[in-house]
Design an enzyme around this catalytic site. Sequence first.
Site, short mmCIF file in Angstrom:
data_model
loop_
_atom_site.label_atom_id
_atom_site.label_comp_id
_atom_site.label_asym_id
_atom_site.label_seq_id
_atom_site.Cartn_x
_atom_site.Cartn_y
_atom_site.Cartn_z
CE1 TYR A 1 -9.22 -3.56 0.77
CE2 TYR A 1 -8.43 -1.56 -0.31
CZ TYR A 1 -8.19 -2.70 0.46
OH TYR A 1 -6.91 -2.96 0.89
CD GLU B 1 -8.36 -9.37 -3.85
OE1 GLU B 1 -7.16 -9.66 -3.59
OE2 GLU B 1 -9.23 -9.29 -2.97
CE LYS C 1 -3.87 -2.41 2.29
NZ LYS C 1 -4.64 -2.56 3.57
NE ARG D 1 -6.06 -12.85 4.96
CZ ARG D 1 -6.84 -11.75 5.00
NH1 ARG D 1 -6.76 -10.83 4.03
NH2 ARG D 1 -7.68 -11.57 5.99
CG HIS E 1 -4.84 -6.52 -0.46
ND1 HIS E 1 -6.05 -6.67 0.18
CD2 HIS E 1 -4.88 -7.36 -1.52
CE1 HIS E 1 -6.79 -7.57 -0.48
NE2 HIS E 1 -6.10 -7.99 -1.52
CB THR F 1 -7.09 -6.83 9.67
OG1 THR F 1 -7.43 -7.93 8.83
CG2 THR F 1 -7.55 -5.53 9.04
CG ASN G 1 -3.41 -2.61 7.09
OD1 ASN G 1 -3.37 -2.06 5.99
ND2 ASN G 1 -4.36 -3.45 7.44
NE ARG H 1 -1.98 -5.94 7.08
CZ ARG H 1 -3.11 -6.52 6.68
NH1 ARG H 1 -3.65 -7.51 7.37
NH2 ARG H 1 -3.69 -6.12 5.56
CG PHE I 1 -13.08 1.26 7.66
CD1 PHE I 1 -12.54 0.61 6.56
CD2 PHE I 1 -13.75 0.50 8.62
CE1 PHE I 1 -12.67 -0.77 6.40
CE2 PHE I 1 -13.89 -0.89 8.47
CZ PHE I 1 -13.34 -1.51 7.35
#
Length: 159
Positions: free
Chosen positions: A60, A137, A20, A96, A126, A102, A123, A113, A68
Amino acid sequence: RARATTAVAVRAEISYIMVKPDGVQRGLVGDIISRFERKGYKMAALKLYQTPRDVAEEHYKDLASKPFYKDLVNYIVSGPVVCMVWEGKGVVATARKMIGATNPLASEPGTIRGDFAIEVGRNVIHGSDSPENGEREAGLWFKEGLVSWSQTMEPWLKE
Ligand code: IDP
Ligand code: MG
């Protein structure tokens, strides 16, 4: 044990992974790519990308009702991201785990993270949450398609 006898190559599972804008600005791209490379997953696509708002919104869209959501979309378009697709057995679930929870306050040290983030709204990375979303995606972010190549170290990674 049983082996597929078909000559048609079936692509392994893929995950869409994205550094990100905060991760790009902070110079974390190399470390993050390294983790997936060293694990042994195969890179199937990679680019630096200034995200159009409609792509961030589509990515998203399942979170559109969350309070948010608007901030999240603004965050994703706030600077360039690094888009990647990684391929290999169990890559969605393993990525993951490598990424961590998250909310970085709950991410274990040693995860991306857990090592690099504090706030859920910043964070760093993704990762797709299912093989189906990995496909969806990857198609959304790489409309040009993925790169199909043979990795010469494959015999050293797969029995
Ligand atoms: P994930 O990225 O771990 O899959 P999701 O629940 O799919 O988490 O949420 C997508 C992204 O939305 C998160 O990575 C985070 O950037 C942001 N987000 C999730 N929950 C919150 C929140 O409560 N406040 C602000 N941002 C959030
Ligand atoms: Mg998610």
